[in-house]
Structure formats: C-alpha cells, structure tokens
Design a protein around this motif. Structure first.
Motif, PDB file in Angstrom:
ATOM      1  N   ARG A  93      -1.308   4.649   4.340  1.00 46.30           N
ATOM      2  CA  ARG A  93      -2.026   3.158   4.706  1.00 46.30           C
ATOM      3  C   ARG A  93      -2.255   2.871   6.164  1.00 46.30           C
ATOM      4  NH1 ARG A  93       1.992   0.156   0.677  1.00 46.30           N
ATOM      5  NH2 ARG A  93       3.299   1.182   2.208  1.00 46.30           N
ATOM      6  N   ASP A  97       3.253   4.326   7.732  1.00 44.74           N
ATOM      7  CA  ASP A  97       3.469   5.408   6.726  1.00 44.74           C
ATOM      8  C   ASP A  97       3.337   6.938   7.429  1.00 44.74           C
ATOM      9  OD1 ASP A  97       3.429   3.569   4.643  1.00 44.74           O
ATOM     10  OD2 ASP A  97       1.319   3.910   3.971  1.00 44.74           O
ATOM     11  N   SER A 130       0.779  -2.947  -1.498  1.00 41.63           N
ATOM     12  CA  SER A 130       2.019  -2.191  -1.690  1.00 41.63           C
ATOM     13  C   SER A 130       2.481  -2.714  -2.837  1.00 41.63           C
ATOM     14  CB  SER A 130       2.885  -2.409  -0.764  1.00 41.63           C
ATOM     15  OG  SER A 130       3.341  -3.593  -0.457  1.00 41.63           O
ATOM     16  N   SER A 131       3.234  -1.889  -3.514  1.00 42.35           N
ATOM     17  CA  SER A 131       3.990  -2.237  -4.905  1.00 42.35           C
ATOM     18  C   SER A 131       5.050  -3.414  -4.508  1.00 42.35           C
ATOM     19  CB  SER A 131       4.656  -1.024  -5.701  1.00 42.35           C
ATOM     20  OG  SER A 131       4.049  -0.362  -6.004  1.00 42.35           O
TER      21      SER A 131
END
Length: 167
Positions: A93, A97, A130-131
């Motif tokens: 991303r 990251d 994002s989760s």
C-alpha cells in the motif's frame, strides 16, 4: 515447462476490496493461485476461519484458477512449499508496507530461497483500506462499509452484527 503457482497469504479478517483487487491481478499472472488464510489458533479474530473462507470464496467466484486454503500456526513459506508454489505474492500500500515486506522477504528468502516474491502495488483508490480500519467501521456500524469490502462481507456483517445504525 512447469506451472507458475502463486501463494498470497493473509488473515483476511475480513477480506477487503484491496485484497480482492490484488488476488484478481495476481490470478492473471499465474497458472494457479492459492490464497492462504493463515491464522494463530490461540488468537481470536472478528470472524471465524470458516466465515473468512466463505467471504473470500463468494468474492472470487469468477476466478477459476484460485483456490482458498487455511493453515494454523504455520509460516507462509512452509505452506507455499507444501502447495508447490513457485512465487509468494504480496501487496504493497505504501512505504510502511515496503519496509515491513523487505524485512519479511529477508527471512522468507533465508527459509525458502527457491521461492521468488512478487509485489503488486495497491491501486491508489484502495491505498488506505485495511482490515483493521474495516473492523473499526464494523464496530461502529458505519454505513460506509460497502465502499471498502465485497458484498459477501457486508452480508456477513449484517447477519452477524445487524445493519448499520444510520441506515
């Protein structure tokens, strides 16, 4: 010539549109792509492994060369080897990251030098998804959820936690 087999691992708790985009793009690069839900059996996620697998499968029905697998308390390189993968697939991303993935790649290469890692950059419109942030939206029952996750996740969230309060 041997098949090119990719392995994309994550927790997918839950799967996001960013994950789905990376999976679709990676599936075009490989003869076979495994998507691995890797998890620690001692840690509780928001969704069960079965729910995560179901949401992923529903989101990827149009991809014939993709198979979802699960593995508890395993290194991604070990699972990839069992599946006879030739490549690890990772999404990036941004610069945060990249640093994390560089460290991870160092150890993955030490453990499995035969596996090549490829990185796919997240599309700009999905860069901040994002989760972790999605779980926060779920917690607060935000109606924005559908912008960031596939319909399969929205359905599962509504079934499990109810519809957003501002609908």
């Amino acid at each position: 010539m041997s098949d090119k087999i990719g392995f994309f691992a994550g927790s997918f708790d839950p799967v996001t549109k960013g994950h789905v985009d990376i999976i679709k793009r990676a599936s075009a690069l490989f003869d076979k792509l495994y998507v691995g839900i890797l998890y620690n059996k001692d840690k509780q996620g928001l969704f069960s492994i079965e729910e995560r697998q179901s949401m992923l499968e529903e989101s990827l029905t149009d991809l014939d060369n993709v198979t979802i697998v699960t593995a508890a308390n395993s290194l991604a390189v070990d699972v990839a080897r069992q599946l006879k993968a030739t490549h690890l697939v990772r999404g990036l991303r941004g610069s945060e990251d990249l640093e994390h993935e560089a460290r991870l790649n160092f150890f993955n290469h030490e453990l499995a030098p035969e596996l090549e890692t490829i990185y796919l950059l997240t599309r700009l419109e999905m860069k901040y998804i994002s989760s972790t942030h999605v779980r926060e939206l779920i917690h607060f029952k935000s109606d924005l959820l559908g912008k960031y996750v596939p319909a399969s996740v929205v359905r599962k969230v509504e079934k499990k936690f109810g519809k957003p309060s501002n609908q």
